[in-house]
Design a protein around this motif. Structure first.
Motif: not given
Length: 354
Positions: A212-230
């Protein structure tokens, strides 16, 4: 314990501006739970599939935040919408199961639907079932006790200023978890409503705040988060570690990473429309509630074929478990949702940014 509870779909699945990544994750989480149960009944193991529940809890916190972060509804209206979403289908499945177990006890030898057991199950009251476990009549319903408890806390804090609400919600949940050692762990209510798994809802709330506050990480970090979670979930699957003592860390944290990464990717890059995944997400609650009964029916039907290879039992269970949920969604859940949509006002859905 096992499921999505996917009772968190406050966003209407057919809305063109829905958060697709959340919808797809709901479908994947429900499918993971089905695979978990199908593998178990076929003599195999896919324990990490039960982590679909943790994904659903994070999603629930996210959705509750984003649908109330604008002009929040009155707490009573908020709870009414939650009841409309969860209760009718759950009650129908529970009562139908109880009736079948009473009419054909030999077909359901593990079920003993006493009046108290059925009543507490319908009211989402954690209790010790006749078999000695803390579980409702239909086992997937255990997650709904957590869901409704979270909704009650969230509703009570809707009067709080928006800038404080996420802190208050997460603070209440953390206080309950910290109080756990002070009570009786054998008490079903205490054991349920002080479980560390509650903090997965808080993680979802903060993710909703970030969206809601546009505080999400960028695409590169998001990809690392997905990889880390999986990767973390895969490690629990192959390592054989006992997840139960540290579920929040071993499944809850990876689930939060996965959901955060997917939502952030959608925020920055968008997510394409995949009709099959959307339909799976639409039907995830129905799949979650009825797949266990469907799998049990498959196993009983195939039992006379003693030489049947386990992969055949697994495949049949998986297909029938998902198909039964899709049918129940189309025949029961969707018409019920449409009727309630016409009869009560709705929170405006959120729009994903391109």
């Amino acid at each position: 314990m096992t499921s999505a509870s996917p009772a968190d779909a406050a966003i209407r699945p057919s809305a063109p501006n829905l958060v697709r990544s959340i919808q797809y994750l709901r479908g994947v989480a429900a499918l993971a739970v089905v695979v978990f149960h199908a593998a178990d009944r076929a003599g195999g193991s896919f324990g990490v599939g039960a982590a679909g529940v943790d994904v659903f809890f994070v999603i629930s916190g996210f959705i509750m935040w984003v649908v109330t972060s604008g002009r929040p509804p009155h707490p009573g209206v908020f709870l009414l919408r939650r009841i409309e979403r969860i209760v009718p289908l759950y009650w129908l499945v529970t009562l139908a199961t109880a009736a079948l177990a009473i009419a054909a006890p030999m077909a359901f030898p593990a079920m003993r639907p006493t009046l108290a057991h059925v009543g507490q199950s319908l009211l989402f009251i954690p209790h010790v079932a006749p078999d000695g476990l803390i579980a409702p009549l239909i086992v997937p319903g255990w997650t709904l006790s957590y869901e409704f408890f979270f909704y009650l806390i969230f509703a009570a804090l809707l009067f709080a200023p928006l800038r404080l609400r996420a802190w208050l919600v997460s603070g209440c949940l953390l206080a309950l978890v910290l109080a756990r050692p002070l009570g009786d762990p054998s008490n079903a209510l205490w054991a349920t409503f002080t479980d560390p798994i509650l903090l997965e809802f808080a993680a979802g709330v903060w993710l909703g705040w970030a969206w809601s506050n546009d505080r999400l990480p960028g695409p590169a970090v998001a990809g690392l988060l997905i990889a880390g979670g999986l990767g973390a979930l895969a490690w629990t699957a192959v390592s054989g570690v006992d997840v139960a003592p540290a579920r929040l860390l071993l499944w809850g944290a990876p689930a939060a990473l996965l959901v955060t990464g997917c939502v952030a990717i959608e925020r920055h890059l968008g997510v394409p429309a995949w009709p099959a995944m959307q339909r799976l997400g639409d039907a995830s609650y129905s799949i979650y509630l009825v797949h266990g009964l469907a799998i049990s029916a498959v196993v009983r039907l195939l039992r006379p074929l003693a030489d049947l290879p386990p992969p055949v039992t697994f495949g049949a269970s998986l297909v029938v478990g998902v198909a039964s949920g899709l049918v129940v969604y189309a025949v029961v859940e969707r018409p019920l949702s449409a009727w309630f949509s016409r009869s009560t006002p709705r929170v405006a859905p959120i729009a994903p940014r391109p």
